[in-house]
Design a protein around this motif. Structure first.
Motif, short mmCIF file in Angstrom:
data_model
loop_
_atom_site.label_atom_id
_atom_site.label_comp_id
_atom_site.label_asym_id
_atom_site.label_seq_id
_atom_site.Cartn_x
_atom_site.Cartn_y
_atom_site.Cartn_z
N TYR A 165 0.80 -1.13 -0.08
CA TYR A 165 0.04 -0.06 -0.13
C TYR A 165 1.01 1.32 0.17
CZ TYR A 165 -3.18 3.60 1.79
OH TYR A 165 -3.56 4.98 2.04
N GLN A 167 0.95 5.61 -0.53
CA GLN A 167 0.24 6.96 -0.76
C GLN A 167 1.12 8.14 -0.61
OE1 GLN A 167 -3.11 7.71 1.89
NE2 GLN A 167 -4.20 8.72 0.37
N THR A 169 1.47 12.46 -0.21
CA THR A 169 0.83 13.74 -0.27
C THR A 169 1.61 14.89 -0.92
OG1 THR A 169 -0.20 13.18 1.75
CG2 THR A 169 -0.21 15.71 1.20
N ASP A 191 1.93 9.02 -7.58
CA ASP A 191 1.49 7.77 -7.22
C ASP A 191 1.84 6.65 -8.28
OD1 ASP A 191 0.32 8.90 -5.02
OD2 ASP A 191 -1.49 9.26 -5.78
#
Length: 235
Positions: A165, A167, A169, A191
């Motif tokens: 996983y 992610q 910002t 991403d």
């Protein structure tokens, strides 16, 4: 009594090699060592030399050039949720570990990615993308091959057992009134680049191999080559 002792000894050894163990001691050690030297080792000695290779390989068609100008992973160290030693090793590894990994950066994380657009699309303008947060979770396999003399570690092999996983910002960046992140091929690029990198380069059976012996030797002689992966090999 001796037979019972041997049975308990065998059961404990089997448990250590097959069952996942808690790693509070390791996380406690990471909290102490991370701000002193491990963050710098991870960001400057491991990630900074190999990220340019990924940027060049997976940059979008709208970007002429992408470079990582700076990287600081922040004060939060990775957290290991479990650890398991494998009884069988392969490819010359003396030690193989499976680790549950979770990394959630603190608000002080900072990375600056400079992107130059192609002239036919973005008039060749250059802008910076600021990465202010990162979250990674997955299971990592680590293989270590040792030496009988200094530096005692020959190489370390790393890979995720499955796609982790991930992610990030990214702080909105505006250049001359244009949100560069919304240009074709740029939106969602960061991403995607990590997804592609993980799937094609860092997920088993693909591995990142760190030649510790050569890395330390190069660091001592200050002869690191920034134009290639140098002492890193992606298999």
């Amino acid at each position: 009594m001796r037979i019972r002792h041997e049975e308990m000894k065998y059961a404990n050894q089997k448990k250590l090699l097959s069952d996942s163990e808690t790693v509070r001691w390791l996380n406690h050690s990471m909290e102490k060592i991370w701000p002193i030297c491990l963050e710098k080792l991870a960001s400057q000695e491991i990630l900074m030399p190999i990220i340019p290779w990924f940027l060049e390989k997976y940059k979008p068609w709208t970007a002429k050039k992408a470079t990582l100008q700076q990287l600081y992973l922040g004060r939060n160290p990775p957290v290991f949720t479990e650890m398991r030693a494998l009884s069988q090793s392969s490819d010359g590894d003396h030690l193989v570990l499976d680790l549950g990994l979770s990394f959630l950066s603190a608000e002080d994380m900072s990375a600056v990615l400079s992107v130059q657009m192609r002239k036919r699309l973005g008039f060749g303008m250059r802008t910076n993308l600021h990465i202010t947060g990162m979250h990674v979770e997955g299971k990592v396999r680590v293989g270590v091959r040792f030496l009988r003399e200094k530096p005692f570690v020959k190489r370390i092999r790393l890979c995720f057992e499955e796609v982790p996983y991930f992610q990030m910002t990214v702080k909105p960046i505006f250049s001359h009134g244009v949100d560069v992140a919304e240009l074709p091929g740029i939106a969602g690029w960061l991403d995607k680049i990590l997804t592609y990198a993980f799937e094609q380069s860092l997920v088993e059976p693909n591995m990142l191999v760190i030649d510790v012996e050569q890395l330390l030797g190069a660091a001592e002689s200050s002869e690191l080559d920034s134009k290639s992966l140098g002492n890193f090999l992606i298999l």
